[in-house]
Design an enzyme around this catalytic site. Sequence first.
Site, PDB file in Angstrom:
ATOM      1  N   GLU A 150     -12.324 -10.853 -11.401  1.00 20.69           N
ATOM      2  CA  GLU A 150     -11.006 -10.372 -10.956  1.00 20.69           C
ATOM      3  C   GLU A 150      -9.873 -11.180 -11.598  1.00 20.69           C
ATOM      4  OE1 GLU A 150     -10.698  -7.627  -8.704  1.00 20.69           O
ATOM      5  OE2 GLU A 150      -8.600  -7.740  -9.308  1.00 20.69           O
TER       6      GLU A 150
ATOM      7  N   LYS B 211      -9.018   6.496 -11.747  1.00 21.69           N
ATOM      8  CA  LYS B 211      -8.036   5.434 -11.997  1.00 21.69           C
ATOM      9  C   LYS B 211      -8.622   4.307 -12.840  1.00 21.69           C
ATOM     10  CE  LYS B 211      -6.246   5.299  -7.474  1.00 21.69           C
ATOM     11  NZ  LYS B 211      -5.308   4.725  -6.532  1.00 21.69           N
TER      12      LYS B 211
ATOM     13  N   HIS C   8      -5.518  -0.525   2.052  1.00 18.69           N
ATOM     14  CA  HIS C   8      -4.924  -0.923   0.764  1.00 18.69           C
ATOM     15  C   HIS C   8      -3.403  -1.046   0.837  1.00 18.69           C
ATOM     16  CE1 HIS C   8      -8.950   0.446  -0.285  1.00 18.69           C
ATOM     17  NE2 HIS C   8      -8.824  -0.138  -1.457  1.00 18.69           N
TER      18      HIS C   8
ATOM     19  N   HIS D 192     -12.405  -7.844  -3.147  1.00 20.78           N
ATOM     20  CA  HIS D 192     -11.607  -6.652  -2.857  1.00 20.78           C
ATOM     21  C   HIS D 192     -11.929  -6.087  -1.462  1.00 20.78           C
ATOM     22  CE1 HIS D 192      -9.168  -3.180  -3.738  1.00 20.78           C
ATOM     23  NE2 HIS D 192     -10.167  -2.378  -3.425  1.00 20.78           N
TER      24      HIS D 192
END
Length: 361
Positions: A68, A138, A245, A259
Amino acid sequence: VEFPILTVNEVFAAGSPLKTLSDSREVSSTRRLIFVDSEVWKFHSATICEYFKPQSTHSEIVVLEAFEDRKNIDLLRLCLDEIDKFGPLRRGEPVIAVGGGVLMDVVGFACSMFRRGIPYIRVPSTLIGQIDAGVGVKTGINVGDSKNRLGSYFAPIACINDPSLMATLPTRHVASGLAEAIKVAIMRDECLFNIIEQRGADALASRMAGEVDAEIIDRAIKGMVAELKDNLTESSLERFMDFGHTFSPSFELTHNLLHGEAVAVDMVLCCAIATIRGMLAHKELTRVVNVLVALGLPVVVEPTDAGKLMRALRESTVHRGGKQRLALPTAIGGAVFVEGIGQDDIVDALALARKMHALAH
Ligand SMILES: NC(=O)c1ccc[n+]([C@@H]2O[C@H](COP(=O)([O-])OP(=O)(O)OC[C@H]3O[C@@H](n4cnc5c(N)ncnc54)[C@H](O)[C@@H]3O)[C@@H](O)[C@H]2O)c1
């Protein structure tokens, strides 16, 4: 936009569609550029090399440390350089991305930019990859502490799930993926929630290898597809899959959370807001907290304060076109969009979340 999401037993074995899938209207070959996550490479390099071995095809494997904190413009640049060096046919030699959400997001973004778009195939190797990042269109990278600030909508030509790849996934990452499955469950699938409530700990222990675990994966993917399919490029900014989110981008990177862990904390906060507003029964909030705690997922992060969470809500409001469009559950398996959440709501919800956390531990 249409692409298959397939499940296969051994994605790097003879008979796998990896070398044959392409944009079939064009000239194609079995030559491939394959980006592989370095952790996947550690455990699966022998089978990957064996599968792509025939030298006549001149395939190339690029191993990437795609964590990440490296999901940034430097990694994107590196991918673009590798694609440029390899020089894939415009349509007939799809790039292959083997890894978690980070690697697939970055490689997908690079493919969307190179020659304004070349085909790619996703091979997700994490649970988040298989039930979430692999499903939509995405792509993206982080900029500083801003999650996915740059990106594109760019569908792969296929997503190929091989659950056996997850046998080597650390438990914490499996739990992180289960948090995304719980998101789908709270928003639209009570049955999925019940299964995770009863069998989530076993699924964690078996790393999603059991029969019931296949049902968790399948239901989570189906729920995700149902939510995304008519809104792939987010023409509607009311998205139930944004549950979890809204606040989480403000603490995922700063608190070094995975996440799904950040999503878990956000979901508890939203359920607490819904409970305080009289929309969600307290016992349902308790079920949500218990299911997360049983999987070792966090329900609050410290230090945090309502001001910071309110700023995150404002940032999400910009992202959602000027309205909060906050998805809040009305039951396990049902939700509505809400406006008008203020800092007082967040202060109260934070206090309730902390209380629930103390009770559960
Ligand atoms: N594009 C989307 O729609 C979408 C949706 C959800 C999440 N995401 C993004 O996905 C990312 C999170 O994805 P993730 O949870 O897969 O994280 P990740 O890609 O960082 O992978 C998690 C860790 O597991 C390792 N790993 C991967 N596969 C493994 C395997 N089979 N065995 C052992 N180790 C393995 C990786 O090296 C990494 O350390 C976030 O950046 C998030 O923003 C994108």
